[in-house]
Design an enzyme around this catalytic site. Structure first.
Site, PDB file in Angstrom:
ATOM      1  N   ASN A   8       0.880  -1.170   0.000  1.00  0.00           N
ATOM      2  CA  ASN A   8       0.000   0.000   0.000  1.00  0.00           C
ATOM      3  C   ASN A   8       0.919   1.223   0.000  1.00  0.00           C
ATOM      4  OD1 ASN A   8      -1.818   2.005   0.485  1.00  0.00           O
ATOM      5  ND2 ASN A   8      -2.779   1.039   2.269  1.00  0.00           N
ATOM      6  N   ARG A  89      -2.374  -1.784  -3.780  1.00  0.00           N
ATOM      7  CA  ARG A  89      -3.544  -0.918  -3.648  1.00  0.00           C
ATOM      8  C   ARG A  89      -3.366   0.270  -4.605  1.00  0.00           C
ATOM      9  NH1 ARG A  89      -4.922   3.309   1.117  1.00  0.00           N
ATOM     10  NH2 ARG A  89      -6.900   3.994   0.270  1.00  0.00           N
ATOM     11  N   HIS A 178     -11.859   4.923  -0.971  1.00  0.00           N
ATOM     12  CA  HIS A 178     -11.948   4.089   0.240  1.00  0.00           C
ATOM     13  C   HIS A 178     -12.790   2.843  -0.008  1.00  0.00           C
ATOM     14  CE1 HIS A 178     -11.144   7.744   3.091  1.00  0.00           C
ATOM     15  NE2 HIS A 178     -10.029   7.079   2.830  1.00  0.00           N
ATOM     16  N   ARG A 239      -8.178  18.243   4.344  1.00  0.00           N
ATOM     17  CA  ARG A 239      -9.017  18.508   3.162  1.00  0.00           C
ATOM     18  C   ARG A 239     -10.355  19.085   3.611  1.00  0.00           C
ATOM     19  NH1 ARG A 239      -8.597  12.585   0.614  1.00  0.00           N
ATOM     20  NH2 ARG A 239      -6.786  12.201   1.934  1.00  0.00           N
ATOM     21  N   ASP A 280      -4.426  16.045  13.922  1.00  0.00           N
ATOM     22  CA  ASP A 280      -4.406  14.786  14.674  1.00  0.00           C
ATOM     23  C   ASP A 280      -5.518  14.835  15.722  1.00  0.00           C
ATOM     24  OD1 ASP A 280      -3.831  12.826  16.666  1.00  0.00           O
ATOM     25  OD2 ASP A 280      -1.778  12.711  15.896  1.00  0.00           O
ATOM     26  N   ARG A 282      -6.215  13.044  18.173  1.00  0.00           N
ATOM     27  CA  ARG A 282      -5.800  12.871  19.579  1.00  0.00           C
ATOM     28  C   ARG A 282      -5.413  14.207  20.190  1.00  0.00           C
ATOM     29  NH1 ARG A 282      -2.138   7.903  17.821  1.00  0.00           N
ATOM     30  NH2 ARG A 282      -2.099   9.312  16.064  1.00  0.00           N
ATOM     31  N   GLY A 328      -8.710   5.398  11.606  1.00  0.00           N
ATOM     32  CA  GLY A 328      -8.041   5.731  12.875  1.00  0.00           C
ATOM     33  C   GLY A 328      -8.958   6.432  13.862  1.00  0.00           C
ATOM     34  N   GLY A 330     -12.447   6.703  13.582  1.00  0.00           N
ATOM     35  CA  GLY A 330     -13.647   5.889  13.778  1.00  0.00           C
ATOM     36  C   GLY A 330     -13.414   4.737  14.743  1.00  0.00           C
ATOM     37  N   GLU A 331     -12.210   4.154  14.665  1.00  0.00           N
ATOM     38  CA  GLU A 331     -11.912   3.018  15.541  1.00  0.00           C
ATOM     39  C   GLU A 331     -11.594   3.440  16.962  1.00  0.00           C
ATOM     40  OE1 GLU A 331      -8.778   0.440  13.938  1.00  0.00           O
ATOM     41  OE2 GLU A 331      -9.519   1.043  11.963  1.00  0.00           O
ATOM     42  N   GLU A 382      -7.910  -2.992   4.845  1.00  0.00           N
ATOM     43  CA  GLU A 382      -7.915  -3.019   3.386  1.00  0.00           C
ATOM     44  C   GLU A 382      -7.017  -4.136   2.875  1.00  0.00           C
ATOM     45  OE1 GLU A 382      -6.812   0.670   4.298  1.00  0.00           O
ATOM     46  OE2 GLU A 382      -8.295   1.803   3.161  1.00  0.00           O
TER      47      GLU A 382
HETATM   48  P1  ADP Z   1      -4.980   7.581   7.174  1.00  0.00           P
HETATM   49  O1  ADP Z   1      -6.162   8.145   6.453  1.00  0.00           O
HETATM   50  O2  ADP Z   1      -3.728   8.406   6.992  1.00  0.00           O
HETATM   51  O3  ADP Z   1      -4.786   6.087   6.977  1.00  0.00           O
HETATM   52  P2  ADP Z   1      -5.716   6.809   9.891  1.00  0.00           P
HETATM   53  O4  ADP Z   1      -6.870   5.950   9.507  1.00  0.00           O
HETATM   54  O5  ADP Z   1      -4.485   6.158  10.417  1.00  0.00           O
HETATM   55  O6  ADP Z   1      -5.334   7.819   8.710  1.00  0.00           O
HETATM   56  O7  ADP Z   1      -6.264   7.856  10.966  1.00  0.00           O
HETATM   57  C1  ADP Z   1      -5.476   8.885  11.464  1.00  0.00           C
HETATM   58  C2  ADP Z   1      -6.314   9.658  12.472  1.00  0.00           C
HETATM   59  O8  ADP Z   1      -6.711   8.781  13.534  1.00  0.00           O
HETATM   60  C3  ADP Z   1      -5.563  10.813  13.115  1.00  0.00           C
HETATM   61  O9  ADP Z   1      -6.404  11.963  13.177  1.00  0.00           O
HETATM   62  C4  ADP Z   1      -5.342  10.294  14.537  1.00  0.00           C
HETATM   63  O10 ADP Z   1      -5.288  11.349  15.449  1.00  0.00           O
HETATM   64  C5  ADP Z   1      -6.581   9.473  14.756  1.00  0.00           C
HETATM   65  N1  ADP Z   1      -6.426   8.577  15.900  1.00  0.00           N
HETATM   66  C6  ADP Z   1      -5.593   7.522  16.032  1.00  0.00           C
HETATM   67  N2  ADP Z   1      -5.700   7.004  17.298  1.00  0.00           N
HETATM   68  C7  ADP Z   1      -6.616   7.773  17.953  1.00  0.00           C
HETATM   69  C8  ADP Z   1      -7.158   7.780  19.283  1.00  0.00           C
HETATM   70  N3  ADP Z   1      -6.773   6.881  20.180  1.00  0.00           N
HETATM   71  N4  ADP Z   1      -8.092   8.710  19.597  1.00  0.00           N
HETATM   72  C9  ADP Z   1      -8.479   9.635  18.692  1.00  0.00           C
HETATM   73  N5  ADP Z   1      -7.999   9.685  17.435  1.00  0.00           N
HETATM   74  C10 ADP Z   1      -7.082   8.776  17.068  1.00  0.00           C
END
Ligand code: ADP
Length: 399
Positions: A8, A89, A178, A239, A280, A282, A328, A330-331, A382
């Site tokens: 990927n 991918r 996606h 974006r 980010d 977090r 990231g 959503g999970e 994915e």
């Molecule tokens: P990409 O689209 O680059 O693959 P990811 O699916 O890895 O991105 O998601 C990145 C996002 O997930 C970032 O905004 C990150 O802050 C957020 N993230 C990762 N872990 C956590 C967490 N524990 N709590 C809140 N947000 C998180």
């Protein structure tokens, strides 16, 4: 064991996994982050060995991929893994690629021609293909597309209300992205609920740095929030998502921006980053907890837009069996999930606060046990979709 190497190769990172089929074991996984500099970080993990993290010089994708293939060429590894194929991918398949394809010279030339549709992403994807052909000559290569799941969107979701002949002449349509993630979410949800995907109506929210929503009816994508490019739809890391279409032209005129500068503004300086200086989630949540109003505003806009799409797709589908969070954010962000679903009782959607706040690794339900419409969290995967699609493209019986 028979394995597939999944690559990927993204705009600033390259993720790779060796996946065994059947069974889905992952004997090797790794990621190279920070491509474009002398201090890229390469994390490489193999079953039964201590994971290695090293700083490497990776000024471009080709060099980064050389570093990765050097690790994958370790005889101790190659002796145990019977690599059957490489699955790549590819972000944009344009109108030409509607499913996985074995990569020969003609297919690669056709992919080269699509570069302008997704310049950042497809160029990085092509670098992965080129490197794999050099390092693993004779190993079949397969391209798997993020756009494929959406290729037969109904016309009402596929078209813009622009002059029809213009759309036809320029190949303008809503492609959606996606797709691998939304499809993996659909299959994992069906497995978890013990129902066939063909019987379910789902809304999938992929919330990461890039973010999109997808309405899925009976196994097919029937609407999605990204369009001709991956800029439309939800608020994302940097974006802007949906905008009044008059705005880009107006901003470019007033600020005297070139096309490249305008694209940079909308793709790299907007979204969460443009609203509060952080992309980010977090850090945004930490700042919010400390009373930072810019962070709160960015968080609220992000969740508000996601809620709008949940409501819209509920209407598109005429009700849903499940709402699913992945990516990231959503999970991992219970706060985002709670905000997106707040006060949606009228749609039969409710989050169980304890389940939502309980961290977990696998697919899990976060709605109360007695609700008809489930809310789930599904880890983004994915890679398993790519591995399976790659295997299915090979000669001989799939496992
Ligand atoms: P990409 O689209 O680059 O693959 P990811 O699916 O890895 O991105 O998601 C990145 C996002 O997930 C970032 O905004 C990150 O802050 C957020 N993230 C990762 N872990 C956590 C967490 N524990 N709590 C809140 N947000 C998180």
């Amino acid at each position: 064991m028979d394995t597939i190497l999944v690559i990927n190769s993204g705009s600033s990172s390259i993720k790779y996994q060796v996946i065994a089929l059947p069974g889905d074991a992952r004997p090797v996984r790794g990621v190279l982050e920070g491509i474009g500099g002398t201090r890229a970080q390469l994390t490489h993990a193999c079953d039964g060995r201590v994971p290695q993290v090293r700083t490497v010089d990776a000024p471009d994708h080709a060099t980064g991929l050389d570093r990765i293939f050097a690790l994958l060429g370790d005889p101790a590894l190659t002796g145990t893994l019977r690599l059957r194929a490489v699955g790549h991918r590819i972000v944009h398949g344009g109108g030409a690629f509607t499913g996985p394809v074995r990569l020969d010279d003609a297919a690669i030339a056709a992919l080269e021609a699509l570069r302008t549709l997704a310049p950042l992403h497809n160029a990085a994807n092509l670098a992965g293909i080129r490197a794999a052909r050099i390092h693993l000559p004779g190993t079949p290569q397969v391209a798997v597309f993020d756009t494929a799941f959406h290729h037969d969107l109904p016309e009402t979701a596929r078209l813009y209300a622009l002059p029809l002949d213009l759309q036809r002449r320029l190949g303008i349509r809503r492609y959606g992205f996606h797709g691998l993630s939304h499809q993996a979410v659909m299959l994992a949800t069906a497995r978890h609920l013990g129902q066939a995907a063909e019987t379910l109506k789902l809304v999938s929210l992929h919330l990461g740095n890039g973010a999109s929503a997808c309405a899925i009816r009976h196994g097919r994508s029937v609407d999605t929030s990204m369009g001709y490019t991956a800029l439309e739809g939800l608020v994302m890391g940097s974006r802007c998502g949906d905008l009044d279409p008059a705005l880009p032209g107006l901003i470019a005129e007033v600020e005297r921006l070139s096309g490249t500068q305008l694209s940079d503004l909308l793709n790299r300086q907007s979204g969460l980053l443009g609203l509060c200086g952080d992309n980010d989630m977090r850090r945004i949540e930490t700042r919010m907890a400390a009373g930072d109003s810019d962070a709160r505003r960015a968080f609220d806009l992000f969740c508000h837009r996601a809620r709008q799409y949940v409501g819209a797709y509920f209407a598109v589908l005429g009700g849903i069996d499940a709402l699913v969070f992945t990516g990231g954010i959503g999970e991992h962000s219970a706060a985002v999930r709670a905000a997106v679903c707040a006060d949606l009782g009228a749609l039969g959607l409710a989050v169980d606060p304890v389940r939502n706040a309980t961290p977990g690794d696998g697919t899990r339900v976060i709605s109360p046990p007695d609700t008809g419409c489930k809310i789930l969290v599904v880890p983004a995967d994915e890679e398993s979709m790519i591995a399976r699609a790659t295997y299915d493209c090979l000669d001989g019986a799939p496992p």
